[in-house]
Design a protein around this motif. Structure first.
Motif, PDB file in Angstrom:
ATOM      1  N   SER A  25       1.101  -1.459  -0.443  1.00  0.00           N
ATOM      2  CA  SER A  25      -0.062  -0.182   0.151  1.00  0.00           C
ATOM      3  C   SER A  25       0.891   1.344  -0.287  1.00  0.00           C
ATOM      4  N   ALA A  26       1.914   1.277  -0.117  1.00  0.00           N
ATOM      5  CA  ALA A  26       3.429   2.609   0.108  1.00  0.00           C
ATOM      6  C   ALA A  26       2.133   3.127  -1.089  1.00  0.00           C
ATOM      7  N   MET A  27       2.757   4.993  -1.086  1.00  0.00           N
ATOM      8  CA  MET A  27       2.376   5.859  -1.969  1.00  0.00           C
ATOM      9  C   MET A  27       4.164   6.290  -3.069  1.00  0.00           C
ATOM     10  N   ARG A  28       4.202   6.729  -3.408  1.00  0.00           N
ATOM     11  CA  ARG A  28       5.589   7.413  -4.512  1.00  0.00           C
ATOM     12  C   ARG A  28       4.771   8.539  -4.683  1.00  0.00           C
ATOM     13  N   LEU A  29       6.192   9.523  -3.666  1.00  0.00           N
ATOM     14  CA  LEU A  29       6.328  10.805  -3.875  1.00  0.00           C
ATOM     15  C   LEU A  29       7.300  11.987  -4.244  1.00  0.00           C
ATOM     16  N   PHE A  30       7.174  12.634  -3.952  1.00  0.00           N
ATOM     17  CA  PHE A  30       8.275  14.130  -4.305  1.00  0.00           C
ATOM     18  C   PHE A  30       8.651  14.318  -3.037  1.00  0.00           C
ATOM     19  N   LEU A  31       9.582  14.116  -3.290  1.00  0.00           N
ATOM     20  CA  LEU A  31      10.569  15.394  -1.740  1.00  0.00           C
ATOM     21  C   LEU A  31      10.945  16.655  -2.490  1.00  0.00           C
TER      22      LEU A  31
END
Length: 185
Positions: A25-31
């Protein structure tokens, strides 16, 4: 997405404390980090914001500051492909004192001579009349202040009797002479 802007770089998947939270259930996010680089991170919904951003940095998403203990799933509007901004945590207080704050001292009290609240408690001097000086405080550059304190602006307990006493020759004691106004006829 972030690579089209000038001066920004998209780095590969960043291995960090977030990596151990990576599940199905991991989300890919930009940091966007403090130095301006854009990194791709994977974070679970149960992962804390502080673990994603790292120590010493705070987070902002959608113009709202994020708490370090806050879970990624609790952040309103956060979805796959969103950008989190890392901002420096500034030590210290807030924005300072309010506009009308910290004004709770009494510097001036009532003057025993003029009655105004102009007697400076620490200086022991009245700002209006100059008490305890014998001479009344008065300046030519302040005509209005001189008018306020002029003769006739108070009770005139003594001076209001002077015209009548002058007319009668300042007599004292005894009974007054009878009026001779109607006696001449």
């Amino acid at each position: 997405f972030g690579s089209s802007q000038a001066g920004s770089r998209v780095s590969a998947l960043v291995p960090s404390a977030v990596a151990r939270h990576t599940r199905r259930s991991a989300m890919r996010l930009f940091l966007r980090s403090l130095d301006g680089t854009l990194a791709l991170v994977e974070a679970d919904a149960e992962c804390a914001v502080g673990e994603v951003l790292g120590a010493g940095a705070g987070g902002v998403f959608g113009g709202v500051a994020l708490e370090a203990e806050q879970r990624m799933g609790e952040v309103a509007g956060l979805q796959e492909g969103s950008t989190l901004h890392a901002v420096p945590r500034l030590p210290g207080g807030g924005d300072g004192t309010e506009a009308m704050g910290k004004k709770n001292k009494h510097t001036h009290g009532l003057c025993v001579r003029c009655g105004k609240r102009s007697y400076h408690m620490q200086k022991k001097r009245c700002a209006s009349c100059g008490y305890p000086a014998k001479k009344m405080r008065s300046y030519e550059w302040s005509k209005k202040a001189k008018r306020r304190r002029a003769v006739g602006k108070g009770r005139m307990k003594h001076l209001k009797l002077m015209p009548r006493r002058f007319k009668n020759g300042f007599r004292e004691g005894g009974t007054p002479k009878p009026r001779t106004k109607n006696a001449k006829k």
